[in-house]
Design a protein around this motif. Structure first.
Motif, mmCIF file in Angstrom:
data_model
loop_
_atom_site.group_PDB
_atom_site.id
_atom_site.type_symbol
_atom_site.label_atom_id
_atom_site.label_comp_id
_atom_site.label_asym_id
_atom_site.label_seq_id
_atom_site.Cartn_x
_atom_site.Cartn_y
_atom_site.Cartn_z
ATOM 1 N N THR A 39 32.350 37.399 37.221
ATOM 2 C CA THR A 39 32.723 38.198 38.592
ATOM 3 C C THR A 39 33.496 39.452 37.367
ATOM 4 N N ALA A 40 34.098 39.224 36.921
ATOM 5 C CA ALA A 40 34.508 40.967 36.259
ATOM 6 C C ALA A 40 34.126 42.175 36.558
ATOM 7 N N ASN A 321 47.775 43.418 31.124
ATOM 8 C CA ASN A 321 48.049 42.574 29.997
ATOM 9 C C ASN A 321 46.719 41.353 29.909
ATOM 10 N N ASN A 322 46.165 40.783 31.122
ATOM 11 C CA ASN A 322 45.351 39.979 31.430
ATOM 12 C C ASN A 322 43.913 40.334 31.484
ATOM 13 N N ALA A 364 42.140 42.184 40.034
ATOM 14 C CA ALA A 364 41.069 41.988 40.386
ATOM 15 C C ALA A 364 40.837 42.163 38.924
ATOM 16 N N THR A 365 39.805 40.848 38.226
ATOM 17 C CA THR A 365 39.971 40.989 36.740
ATOM 18 C C THR A 365 38.552 41.770 36.841
ATOM 19 N N VAL A 366 39.130 43.137 35.556
ATOM 20 C CA VAL A 366 38.074 44.204 35.280
ATOM 21 C C VAL A 366 37.375 43.831 33.255
ATOM 22 N N LYS A 367 36.301 44.693 33.286
ATOM 23 C CA LYS A 367 35.920 44.832 31.995
ATOM 24 C C LYS A 367 35.359 46.143 31.678
#
Length: 369
Positions: A39-40, A321-322, A364-367
């Motif tokens: 879901t990134a 960082n994450n 929010a998780t990103v890529k």
């Protein structure tokens, strides 16, 4: 004996339950990690643009290459006004008619004076020719010939004066029919039919069709950095356009502009689509810095489309960082076209998010694509 057997069985049961619990937790952790990766949000990142070339920013307004205020040199009532604001006009087209009955009467008087002067001149010319022949035949004295010559010259002068008077009246009459000095568009109508036209008071304003230019003023402490022929960047926010223009004129005096020097920037004809006279424009004039002054003066520029607005705050998204989105509040400076200067809050070597395939929010998780 039976008690020992029950204890052993209880220990075996507890061990089995513990193993099952650890296996389930491990499985859940793996599933959570897999779901988080799936879901990134895919994002595109960039670094701020830095430019060792300082810019001088001035404001101005777009105007037509040529503008004319249509007025008259005589006083009279406007009898006809043939155009309205927005009408296109061609060179020589009749625009305004002013009442001219009194001037027509003066021209009739001048015509009568010319007729009288022509009759007197014709009679004096015949007398002059007759006495000139008699003098040659020694039938008239030199005194008589001088008197006739004087009368002849006086009659000729009266005729010339009457003709010049009519020329003056005709010139005045031409100011009662005002025509367009060039092809263009009517941008202002300051009077209507029936109004009293006064000498020097504009009735209409016409702007030439064709090229546009930007008129701006530069402070006296910066005018030395502007050179004629320099290429500048013109930003017109009303038309959402960024145009490359050229400095075509630099006023050499600020006597009547309060220490401000007027400059003109030409806009290419290919870029005039969507522009209207009177629109405000920002002009960025490149100013090269010496190498010793370049260090530390680099501007941090980012696209305007990356800026987030919340109340009175402005910010942009960076990557934590994450691999999570982090909203960074920044202080903005001047806007140059589609770029804006970041004064504080973002270093020149820091990455920021320029676009995302989903809605960004803090954490929010990103890529990165």
């Amino acid at each position: 004996m039976r008690s020992a057997i029950n204890t052993i069985r209880s220990l075996q049961l507890l061990t089995g339950i513990s193993l099952l619990t650890m296996s389930a937790c491990s499985s859940n952790d793996k599933k959570g990690s897999q779901a988080s990766a799936d879901t990134a949000i895919l994002v595109t990142v960039s670094q701020p643009a830095t430019d060792g070339q300082e810019g001088l920013n001035v404001s101005g307004r777009i105007e037509a290459g040529q503008t004319a205020n249509i007025s008259t040199r005589i006083m009279g009532y406007i009898t006809r006004l043939n155009v309205k604001v927005g009408d296109p006009v061609s060179k020589g087209q009749l625009l305004v008619t002013i009442g001219n009955d009194d001037i027509l009467a003066k021209r009739a008087q001048a015509d009568a004076m010319i007729a009288e002067a022509e009759a007197g001149y014709s009679s004096a010319q015949k007398d002059y020719e007759r006495f000139n022949n008699l003098y040659k035949q020694q039938s008239a004295s030199a005194k008589e010939l001088d008197n006739i010559t004087l009368q002849y010259n006086s009659a000729k002068s009266r005729l010339d004066a009457a003709k010049q008077m009519r020329n003056e009246i005709n010139a005045t009459l031409s100011y009662t029919n005002l025509v367009a000095p060039f092809s263009g568009t009517v941008t202002q109508k300051l009077m209507d039919a029936g109004s009293m036209a006064s000498p020097g008071m504009p009735i209409l304003t016409i702007e030439q069709s064709g090229s546009y230019q930007v008129s701006a003023v530069v402070p006296e402490n910066s005018i030395s950095q502007v050179s004629q022929g320099a290429e500048v960047t013109v930003s017109v926010s009303a038309a959402n356009k960024v145009i490359k223009g050229t400095v075509t004129q630099i006023n050499q005096s600020s006597q009547f502009t309060g220490g401000q020097y007027l400059i003109k920037v030409r806009i290419p004809d290919s870029e005039k689509q969507g522009l209207l006279s009177g629109m405000y424009a920002n002009i960025l004039i490149p100013v090269k810095q010496s190498p010793q002054n370049t260090a530390g003066n680099d501007q941090v520029m980012v696209p305007l489309s990356c800026i987030e607005y919340k109340d009175q705050l402005t910010g942009l998204y960076t990557i934590g960082n994450n691999n999570t989105a982090l909203l960074r509040w920044v202080r903005l400076g001047k806007t140059v076209g589609s770029q804006v200067e970041v004064l504080s809050g973002l270093a020149a070597n820091e990455q920021f998010i320029t676009s995302a395939d989903g809605r960004l929010f803090n954490g929010a998780t990103v890529k990165i694509k």
